[in-house]
Design a protein around this motif. Structure first.
Motif, PDB file in Angstrom:
ATOM      1  N   GLN A  10       0.227  -1.344  -0.019  1.00  0.00           N
ATOM      2  CA  GLN A  10      -0.034  -0.332   0.042  1.00  0.00           C
ATOM      3  C   GLN A  10       0.782   0.951  -0.058  1.00  0.00           C
ATOM      4  N   LEU A  14      -0.031   3.416  -2.594  1.00  0.00           N
ATOM      5  CA  LEU A  14      -0.682   4.249  -2.236  1.00  0.00           C
ATOM      6  C   LEU A  14      -0.683   5.609  -2.420  1.00  0.00           C
ATOM      7  N   VAL A  28     -10.552   6.550  -5.002  1.00  0.00           N
ATOM      8  CA  VAL A  28      -9.042   6.235  -5.897  1.00  0.00           C
ATOM      9  C   VAL A  28      -9.074   6.910  -6.648  1.00  0.00           C
ATOM     10  N   VAL A  56      -2.805   7.549  -6.621  1.00  0.00           N
ATOM     11  CA  VAL A  56      -2.291   5.854  -6.841  1.00  0.00           C
ATOM     12  C   VAL A  56      -0.850   6.672  -7.101  1.00  0.00           C
TER      13      VAL A  56
END
Length: 267
Positions: A10, A14, A28, A56
């Motif tokens: 992650q 992210l 997202v 992202v």
């Protein structure tokens, strides 16, 4: 400030730039070609604390510059979907601009296929034609001078950055790889999602016609609408408050159950 998400996968993929309150809707965000997660800092600030915004970071971009870029958009969608399923989980809303819109669409289809209908609460696709509007593109084959001319024409890149030859040497390979990924991708024009879909476009975008943007509304069996804003390909930069209000209206419960969507619509 970047808030770490807790696992290596992650944290690699992210970015969360605002602390989130547990239980808030999650959004997202997917950057455009050559873009990075930091482009969504202003949106995350505008939506906080009511919406938990994650951005992202693609391989090869910004703080992932040591990793090779991924030139296969389907593989990129597979990798991101796997991270989302292992990490934040569903339901999720997705937002993507330009190349990010195609990627968000592909990730949404994978989430619905894997986690089932309802795993994606909303899909926001911005600055990109619909999957059923095929068009040959060869920007990734342009020489460096022509590619620089193109990014100058589209805007969205600070002029000082474009004028810096040292920075250009770092940026151009990443940009070319992203264009390769999106231009060689062949989406399934018959694919239909089940989630609500909102398409956003600029009324002077040289890359997307109004009809190509409107065709997005045929790619879901759920509610769908087209929202037209003034501006070119990077119109979101000039309409952050309106876009944040639109996202909030879609994701957050309105008083007395009334959905108060800002009055921006297709002509």
């Amino acid at each position: 400030m970047t808030v770490h998400l807790g696992t290596s996968a992650q944290d690699r993929w992210l970015r969360r730039y605002q602390s989130a309150v547990p239980g808030t809707p999650r959004l997202v965000c997917f950057p455009h070609a050559g873009g990075s997660a930091t482009q969504y800092v202003p949106l995350s600030e505008a939506l906080a604390p009511a919406v938990d915004t994650l951005a992202v970071q693609y391989p090869g971009h910004q703080d992932r510059y040591g990793e090779p870029c991924v030139e296969d958009l389907a593989r990129l969608a597979d990798d991101i979907c796997a991270v989302l399923l292992r990490g934040p989980g569903s339901p999720l809303a997705l937002f993507g601009h330009s190349m990010g819109a195609v990627l968000a669409w592909e990730v949404a289809s994978r989430l619905e296929r894997t986690a089932g209908p309802g795993s994606v609460t909303h899909l926001f696709v911005s600055g990109r034609r619909a999957p059923s509007c095929a068009r040959a593109e060869n920007v990734h084959r342009l020489d460096d001078a022509a590619l620089i001319t193109r990014i100058r024409r589209l805007g969205g890149t600070p002029p000082a950055l474009v004028a810096n030859q040292q920075m250009l040497r770092l940026i151009l390979p990443v940009l070319r790889s992203d264009y390769t990924a999106v231009e060689t991708h062949r989406p399934d024009p018959a694919l239909r999602l089940t989630c609500p879909l909102v398409a956003l476009t600029g009324d002077r975008d040289p890359m997307v016609t109004l009809e190509e943007a409107r065709r997005w509304t045929t790619h879901t069996t759920g509610p769908a609408e087209l929202r037209v804003f003034s501006g070119g390909h990077f119109f979101p930069e000039d309409h952050l408050p309106e876009i944040a209000a639109l996202i909030s209206a879609c994701l957050l419960p309105a008083p007395h159950g009334v959905r108060n969507v800002p009055p921006v619509s297709a002509p």
